[in-house]
Design an enzyme around this catalytic site. Sequence first.
Site, PDB file in Angstrom:
ATOM      1  N   GLU A  78      10.144  15.780  15.444  1.00 34.42           N
ATOM      2  CA  GLU A  78      10.177  15.584  13.801  1.00 34.42           C
ATOM      3  C   GLU A  78       9.362  16.807  13.198  1.00 34.42           C
ATOM      4  OE1 GLU A  78       9.012  12.269  11.302  1.00 34.42           O
ATOM      5  OE2 GLU A  78      10.945  12.458  10.391  1.00 34.42           O
TER       6      GLU A  78
ATOM      7  N   CYS B 207      13.401  11.662   5.259  1.00 32.46           N
ATOM      8  CA  CYS B 207      13.783  11.451   6.594  1.00 32.46           C
ATOM      9  C   CYS B 207      15.074  11.607   7.165  1.00 32.46           C
ATOM     10  CB  CYS B 207      13.504  10.008   6.817  1.00 32.46           C
ATOM     11  SG  CYS B 207      13.996   8.900   5.727  1.00 32.46           S
TER      12      CYS B 207
ATOM     13  N   GLY C  59       7.473   4.945   7.496  1.00 28.33           N
ATOM     14  CA  GLY C  59       6.733   6.082   7.736  1.00 28.33           C
ATOM     15  C   GLY C  59       6.754   6.672   9.218  1.00 28.33           C
TER      16      GLY C  59
ATOM     17  N   LYS D 130       0.971  -1.190  -0.106  1.00 28.27           N
ATOM     18  CA  LYS D 130      -0.085   0.084  -0.082  1.00 28.27           C
ATOM     19  C   LYS D 130       0.916   1.269   0.107  1.00 28.27           C
ATOM     20  CE  LYS D 130      -1.990   2.445   3.107  1.00 28.27           C
ATOM     21  NZ  LYS D 130      -2.212   3.977   2.393  1.00 28.27           N
TER      22      LYS D 130
ATOM     23  N   THR E 232       6.799   7.436  13.480  1.00 27.06           N
ATOM     24  CA  THR E 232       7.186   6.783  14.588  1.00 27.06           C
ATOM     25  C   THR E 232       5.799   6.532  15.251  1.00 27.06           C
ATOM     26  OG1 THR E 232       9.386   7.495  14.919  1.00 27.06           O
ATOM     27  CG2 THR E 232       8.125   6.681  16.629  1.00 27.06           C
ATOM     28  N   ALA E 233       5.029   7.130  15.139  1.00 26.25           N
ATOM     29  CA  ALA E 233       3.543   7.021  15.709  1.00 26.25           C
ATOM     30  C   ALA E 233       2.924   5.836  15.043  1.00 26.25           C
ATOM     31  CB  ALA E 233       2.643   8.354  15.585  1.00 26.25           C
ATOM     32  N   THR E 234       3.021   5.897  13.803  1.00 29.65           N
ATOM     33  CA  THR E 234       2.378   4.760  13.080  1.00 29.65           C
ATOM     34  C   THR E 234       3.184   3.492  13.236  1.00 29.65           C
ATOM     35  OG1 THR E 234       1.792   6.485  11.489  1.00 29.65           O
ATOM     36  CG2 THR E 234       1.235   4.008  10.758  1.00 29.65           C
TER      37      THR E 234
ATOM     38  N   GLU F  64      11.049   1.474   9.452  1.00 30.20           N
ATOM     39  CA  GLU F  64      11.855   2.620   8.937  1.00 30.20           C
ATOM     40  C   GLU F  64      11.037   3.906   9.459  1.00 30.20           C
ATOM     41  OE1 GLU F  64      14.954   2.239   8.236  1.00 30.20           O
ATOM     42  OE2 GLU F  64      14.878   0.332   7.865  1.00 30.20           O
TER      43      GLU F  64
HETATM   44  P1  NDP Z   1       2.526   7.588   8.026  1.00 33.20           P
HETATM   45  O1  NDP Z   1       3.155   7.030   9.333  1.00 33.20           O
HETATM   46  O2  NDP Z   1       1.614   8.719   8.334  1.00 33.20           O
HETATM   47  O3  NDP Z   1       2.348   6.693   6.942  1.00 33.20           O
HETATM   48  C1  NDP Z   1       3.323   5.959   6.162  1.00 33.20           C
HETATM   49  C2  NDP Z   1       2.134   5.110   5.626  1.00 33.20           C
HETATM   50  O4  NDP Z   1       1.651   4.155   6.569  1.00 33.20           O
HETATM   51  C3  NDP Z   1       1.311   5.345   4.569  1.00 33.20           C
HETATM   52  O5  NDP Z   1       1.267   4.452   3.667  1.00 33.20           O
HETATM   53  C4  NDP Z   1       0.021   5.456   5.627  1.00 33.20           C
HETATM   54  O6  NDP Z   1      -1.183   5.371   4.828  1.00 33.20           O
HETATM   55  C5  NDP Z   1       0.258   3.974   6.215  1.00 33.20           C
HETATM   56  N1  NDP Z   1      -0.445   3.985   7.553  1.00 33.20           N
HETATM   57  C6  NDP Z   1      -0.996   5.010   8.366  1.00 33.20           C
HETATM   58  N2  NDP Z   1      -1.848   4.497   9.362  1.00 33.20           N
HETATM   59  C7  NDP Z   1      -1.480   2.995   9.295  1.00 33.20           C
HETATM   60  C8  NDP Z   1      -1.874   1.966  10.183  1.00 33.20           C
HETATM   61  N3  NDP Z   1      -2.800   2.055  11.111  1.00 33.20           N
HETATM   62  N4  NDP Z   1      -1.829   0.518   9.817  1.00 33.20           N
HETATM   63  C9  NDP Z   1      -1.082   0.652   8.354  1.00 33.20           C
HETATM   64  N5  NDP Z   1      -0.602   1.560   7.680  1.00 33.20           N
HETATM   65  C10 NDP Z   1      -0.787   3.036   7.996  1.00 33.20           C
HETATM   66  O7  NDP Z   1       3.937   8.580   7.487  1.00 33.20           O
HETATM   67  P2  NDP Z   1       3.854   9.591   6.524  1.00 33.20           P
HETATM   68  O8  NDP Z   1       3.359   9.148   5.123  1.00 33.20           O
HETATM   69  O9  NDP Z   1       3.341  10.974   6.829  1.00 33.20           O
HETATM   70  O10 NDP Z   1       5.551   9.919   6.257  1.00 33.20           O
HETATM   71  C11 NDP Z   1       6.303  10.558   6.782  1.00 33.20           C
HETATM   72  C12 NDP Z   1       7.043   9.920   7.815  1.00 33.20           C
HETATM   73  O11 NDP Z   1       7.979   8.806   7.333  1.00 33.20           O
HETATM   74  C13 NDP Z   1       8.055  10.936   8.515  1.00 33.20           C
HETATM   75  O12 NDP Z   1       8.088  10.481  10.066  1.00 33.20           O
HETATM   76  C14 NDP Z   1       9.374  10.355   8.079  1.00 33.20           C
HETATM   77  O13 NDP Z   1      10.392  10.636   9.207  1.00 33.20           O
HETATM   78  C15 NDP Z   1       9.116   8.753   7.754  1.00 33.20           C
HETATM   79  N6  NDP Z   1      10.113   8.397   6.959  1.00 33.20           N
HETATM   80  C16 NDP Z   1      11.242   7.513   7.344  1.00 33.20           C
HETATM   81  C17 NDP Z   1      12.105   6.983   6.303  1.00 33.20           C
HETATM   82  C18 NDP Z   1      13.229   6.160   6.854  1.00 33.20           C
HETATM   83  O14 NDP Z   1      13.654   5.454   6.173  1.00 33.20           O
HETATM   84  N7  NDP Z   1      13.408   6.029   8.161  1.00 33.20           N
HETATM   85  C19 NDP Z   1      12.009   7.414   5.129  1.00 33.20           C
HETATM   86  C20 NDP Z   1      10.760   8.325   4.589  1.00 33.20           C
HETATM   87  C21 NDP Z   1       9.993   8.656   5.542  1.00 33.20           C
HETATM   88  P3  NDP Z   1      -1.978   6.920   4.608  1.00 33.20           P
HETATM   89  O15 NDP Z   1      -1.017   7.782   3.842  1.00 33.20           O
HETATM   90  O16 NDP Z   1      -3.151   6.491   3.525  1.00 33.20           O
HETATM   91  O17 NDP Z   1      -2.310   7.370   5.972  1.00 33.20           O
END
Ligand code: NDP
Length: 480
Positions: free
Chosen positions: A384, A282, A226, A173, A228-230, A248
């Site tokens: 962040e 990130c 994504g 997804k 950290t909260a997620t 990650e």
């Molecule tokens: P999110 O955590 O909001 O979302 C990441 C993905 O998870 C999206 O596809 C999102 O879907 C999905 N998601 C959200 N809630 C759930 C759930 N309950 N169960 C399963 N999947 C879920 O992150 P962002 O998209 O806002 O990305 C930004 C974050 O990602 C930043 O904190 C950044 O630091 C981090 N990041 C880390 C990297 C690394 O390599 N360490 C690289 C790039 C980014 P939807 O968008 O539809 O809500």
Amino acid sequence: MDKILNYINGILTEPIEGKFFHTINPAIGKPYALVSDSDKADVANAVAAASVAFPKWSATPARDRSAILIKIAELIERDLDKLALAESIDQGKPVALAKALDIPRAAANIRFYATAILHESSEAHFTNQEAINYTQHTPVGVVGCISPWNLPLYLFTWKIAPAIAAGCTVVAKPSEITPMTAYLFSKLCIEAGLPAGVLNIVHGVGAKAGQAIIEHAEIKAISFTGGTATGKIIAATAGPMFKKLSLELGGKNPNIIFTDCDFEKAVATSIQSSFSNQGEICLCGSRIFVERPLYEKFVTEFTTRTKALIVGDPLDEKTNLGAIASEAHLTKILSYIELARQEGGTIIQGGNQVKLIGRCAEGYFLEPTIITGLSHTCRTNQEEIFGPVVTIMPFDTEEEVLKYANSTTYGLAATIWTENLTRAHRVAAKVNSGIVWVNCWLFRDLRTPFGGMKQSGIGREGGFEALKFFTDEKNVCIKL
Ligand code: NDP
């Protein structure tokens, strides 16, 4: 309006309930396509297709898996301009960046794992003269891959490529905010002849479609990038189900500049590491620490060059910073700039929304922002922000800057600028980050382990680590 369809069992298909939501072009602030609003039933169909495909795909010789992946990489390269334009429209990033970074890297991810599987080996252990142990790596089964909106196709392929290459089948997804290139990618997979069910892409919102993926009992491993909260939600759900997890997550990365650095390189690269992709990477260095003798000179030069950056239409090749990915994210970043003011910071550059004229008048643009005068412990320096906002702080000693650098709950990446090799090794060893760049930034070798310490994640992507993640290890012991 174009419809972004799911890719399930080799076919582009509408969600079962027939529901869609809009995806917004952030540069113009208007919807431009409809996205499948998938739910549990769509995920169940995708998992069923992946389960049926698994026995054959996992038994397909590595050279044949490799050939299909190479074909997909070639198709990405053929469609470079089209994919870069789509990424820019969907995400808001400058099209020039998408052409130079995102799309070439997506092709490179696939090529890397397509060829890595041709060079795999496994360990053998000889136990005295009595036994031989050897390790088998077998694909874990159906896996889930969930990726964010900042580097959409780049990070989507970074997960999918090792999973498929390792012989797993995938339910993936992309972010609901940036689904377009994953959709175009599904068309390329069909064109390349990827067998039905090997990759299934379910579009929709995280709390519904994403959550259904992580909860599904047939999904054996989750690779997630994504916030950290997620990540915490995913770990809480998938942990008790004993799924393998690669997380990650976020970062609050220090960029440490010593007086003995190559000043020109340090300033020029710090502009990149602060504001590339609107600071929505990130790995961006959002906390800049400068050794006191260099502090004033650095702040002056860094500010002058930041002022010269062009915030503009992402489709204009001259643009340095495009649109922020969504209105909600722009609001979040502005709220952190306000917080910085309340915490006593001085906004020495930027801090405001940018109103462009013409086509992009309703877009979500923000000035690159520099803040000084804050302590390393304040919320602005601990949480962040994930936007074009950096703080600059002076320091006097190595011990002091290490304390500052390591003071957050994150530990993803750090950058160190010094011409003193001994110091570079010493500081690199003491920074609590999964990745340390010395005198460079975002210089990537795909063979190296990639990931964070502390709340920046668990597990490592990259190289053979990622292939191992998607396999189970089995030791076979033969008594001689
Ligand atoms: P999110 O955590 O909001 O979302 C990441 C993905 O998870 C999206 O596809 C999102 O879907 C999905 N998601 C959200 N809630 C759930 C759930 N309950 N169960 C399963 N999947 C879920 O992150 P962002 O998209 O806002 O990305 C930004 C974050 O990602 C930043 O904190 C950044 O630091 C981090 N990041 C880390 C990297 C690394 O390599 N360490 C690289 C790039 C980014 P939807 O968008 O539809 O809500």
